[in-house]
Scaffold this motif. Structure first.
Motif, PDB file in Angstrom:
ATOM      1  N   ALA A   1      -9.872  13.511  18.898  1.00 51.81           N
ATOM      2  CA  ALA A   1      -9.637  12.940  20.224  1.00 51.81           C
ATOM      3  C   ALA A   1      -8.220  13.179  20.739  1.00 51.81           C
ATOM      4  N   LEU A   2      -7.257  13.346  19.835  1.00 45.08           N
ATOM      5  CA  LEU A   2      -5.857  13.505  20.233  1.00 45.08           C
ATOM      6  C   LEU A   2      -5.278  14.762  19.590  1.00 45.08           C
ATOM      7  N   ASN A   3      -4.995  15.759  20.413  1.00 42.13           N
ATOM      8  CA  ASN A   3      -4.356  16.958  19.874  1.00 42.13           C
ATOM      9  C   ASN A   3      -3.010  16.589  19.269  1.00 42.13           C
ATOM     10  N   ASP A   4      -2.652  17.255  18.224  1.00 40.30           N
ATOM     11  CA  ASP A   4      -1.352  17.090  17.567  1.00 40.30           C
ATOM     12  C   ASP A   4      -1.164  15.746  16.877  1.00 40.30           C
ATOM     13  N   VAL A   5      -2.244  15.010  16.623  1.00 34.78           N
ATOM     14  CA  VAL A   5      -2.174  13.795  15.811  1.00 34.78           C
ATOM     15  C   VAL A   5      -2.979  14.065  14.543  1.00 34.78           C
ATOM     16  N   TYR A   6      -2.339  13.852  13.398  1.00 33.78           N
ATOM     17  CA  TYR A   6      -2.948  14.124  12.098  1.00 33.78           C
ATOM     18  C   TYR A   6      -2.990  12.843  11.275  1.00 33.78           C
ATOM     19  N   VAL A   7      -4.002  12.748  10.439  1.00 33.18           N
ATOM     20  CA  VAL A   7      -4.134  11.613   9.532  1.00 33.18           C
ATOM     21  C   VAL A   7      -4.242  12.170   8.117  1.00 33.18           C
ATOM     22  N   GLU A   8      -3.413  11.625   7.231  1.00 35.03           N
ATOM     23  CA  GLU A   8      -3.454  11.967   5.812  1.00 35.03           C
ATOM     24  C   GLU A   8      -3.809  10.707   5.041  1.00 35.03           C
ATOM     25  N   SER A   9      -4.764  10.819   4.148  1.00 37.25           N
ATOM     26  CA  SER A   9      -5.150   9.686   3.312  1.00 37.25           C
ATOM     27  C   SER A   9      -5.113  10.113   1.857  1.00 37.25           C
ATOM     28  N   PHE A  10      -4.819   9.144   1.010  1.00 40.23           N
ATOM     29  CA  PHE A  10      -4.655   9.411  -0.411  1.00 40.23           C
ATOM     30  C   PHE A  10      -5.201   8.228  -1.195  1.00 40.23           C
ATOM     31  N   ALA A  11      -5.859   8.497  -2.295  1.00 36.99           N
ATOM     32  CA  ALA A  11      -6.341   7.450  -3.202  1.00 36.99           C
ATOM     33  C   ALA A  11      -6.068   7.899  -4.627  1.00 36.99           C
ATOM     34  N   ARG A  12      -5.659   6.958  -5.465  1.00 42.43           N
ATOM     35  CA  ARG A  12      -5.455   7.281  -6.876  1.00 42.43           C
ATOM     36  C   ARG A  12      -5.770   6.066  -7.724  1.00 42.43           C
ATOM     37  N   VAL A  13      -6.215   6.328  -8.928  1.00 42.66           N
ATOM     38  CA  VAL A  13      -6.442   5.263  -9.896  1.00 42.66           C
ATOM     39  C   VAL A  13      -5.078   4.822 -10.404  1.00 42.66           C
ATOM     40  N   MET A  14      -4.853   3.525 -10.425  1.00 43.33           N
ATOM     41  CA  MET A  14      -3.563   3.000 -10.868  1.00 43.33           C
ATOM     42  C   MET A  14      -3.479   3.013 -12.393  1.00 43.33           C
ATOM     43  N   GLU A  15      -2.277   3.165 -12.891  1.00 44.05           N
ATOM     44  CA  GLU A  15      -2.057   3.177 -14.333  1.00 44.05           C
ATOM     45  C   GLU A  15      -2.212   1.773 -14.901  1.00 44.05           C
ATOM     46  N   GLU A  16      -2.594   1.710 -16.169  1.00 43.47           N
ATOM     47  CA  GLU A  16      -2.698   0.419 -16.853  1.00 43.47           C
ATOM     48  C   GLU A  16      -1.372  -0.320 -16.726  1.00 43.47           C
ATOM     49  N   GLY A  17      -1.421  -1.604 -16.445  1.00 41.47           N
ATOM     50  CA  GLY A  17      -0.222  -2.418 -16.345  1.00 41.47           C
ATOM     51  C   GLY A  17       0.413  -2.435 -14.963  1.00 41.47           C
ATOM     52  N   ALA A  18      -0.120  -1.663 -14.014  1.00 37.15           N
ATOM     53  CA  ALA A  18       0.462  -1.628 -12.671  1.00 37.15           C
ATOM     54  C   ALA A  18       0.105  -2.866 -11.854  1.00 37.15           C
ATOM     55  N   ILE A  19      -0.937  -3.569 -12.259  1.00 35.79           N
ATOM     56  CA  ILE A  19      -1.390  -4.783 -11.586  1.00 35.79           C
ATOM     57  C   ILE A  19      -1.269  -5.927 -12.592  1.00 35.79           C
ATOM     58  N   PRO A  20      -0.908  -7.129 -12.140  1.00 38.05           N
ATOM     59  CA  PRO A  20      -0.808  -8.254 -13.078  1.00 38.05           C
ATOM     60  C   PRO A  20      -2.076  -8.439 -13.908  1.00 38.05           C
ATOM     61  N   PHE A  21      -1.901  -8.940 -15.091  1.00 34.50           N
ATOM     62  CA  PHE A  21      -2.975  -9.219 -16.049  1.00 34.50           C
ATOM     63  C   PHE A  21      -3.699  -7.955 -16.495  1.00 34.50           C
ATOM     64  N   ASP A  22      -3.046  -6.797 -16.320  1.00 37.64           N
ATOM     65  CA  ASP A  22      -3.626  -5.505 -16.707  1.00 37.64           C
ATOM     66  C   ASP A  22      -4.979  -5.243 -16.053  1.00 37.64           C
TER      67      ASP A  22
END
Length: 145
Positions: free
Chosen positions: A91-112
């Motif tokens: 819909a909009l020339n010259d507008v770009y969207v980048e998305s990224f997803a990754r699995v987090m490493e063990e211990g990156a979130i409280p309570f593992d």
């Protein structure tokens, strides 16, 4: 322990897309859909439409919509632990969207707790100001135990 009373670890989480999950009907098309397996064995799947809608003002003018007529743009790493895409707004020339997803490493979130990190960046090379960014992110849970 996960919800199924077996151990849950980030090692079990994978990203994937399903080429059979497509529709020619705009309301059923989920162009930016990403499947994420649960972190526990036989735990089901989280479906993330990232985004379902991405708008740039209170009226609802579009940057991206789930019915955009492009193939699912997600590129999945060989091990299924990362996914990303870069698309230009239809819909909009010259507008770009980048998305990224990754699995987090063990211990990156409280309570593992196992988890994933998702991020989005909007790049505006155009002349039109985007006064407000309004994302709608849709989650669907299938057979989670």
């Amino acid at each position: 322990m996960g919800c199924s009373e077996s151990s849950s670890t980030s090692e079990n989480i994978r990203f994937y897309t399903d080429p059979d999950k497509k529709s020619e009907a705009p309301v059923e098309r989920l162009t930016y859909g990403l499947f994420i397996t649960a972190p526990w064995e036989n735990g089901g799947v989280l479906y993330l439409n990232f985004p379902e809608h991405l708008e740039y003002n209170p009226v609802g003018n579009t940057i991206l919509r789930h019915w955009d007529s492009i193939p699912n743009p997600w590129v999945i790493s060989p091990d299924g632990k990362q996914a990303s895409y870069r698309v230009q707004s239809l819909a909009l020339n010259d507008v770009y969207v980048e998305s990224f997803a990754r699995v987090m490493e063990e211990g990156a979130i409280p309570f593992d707790a196992p988890g994933v990190h998702v991020a989005m960046r909007i790049i505006n090379h155009g002349t039109q100001t985007l006064p407000v960014i309004r994302p709608l992110i849709c989650n669907q849970f299938r057979d989670l135990t």
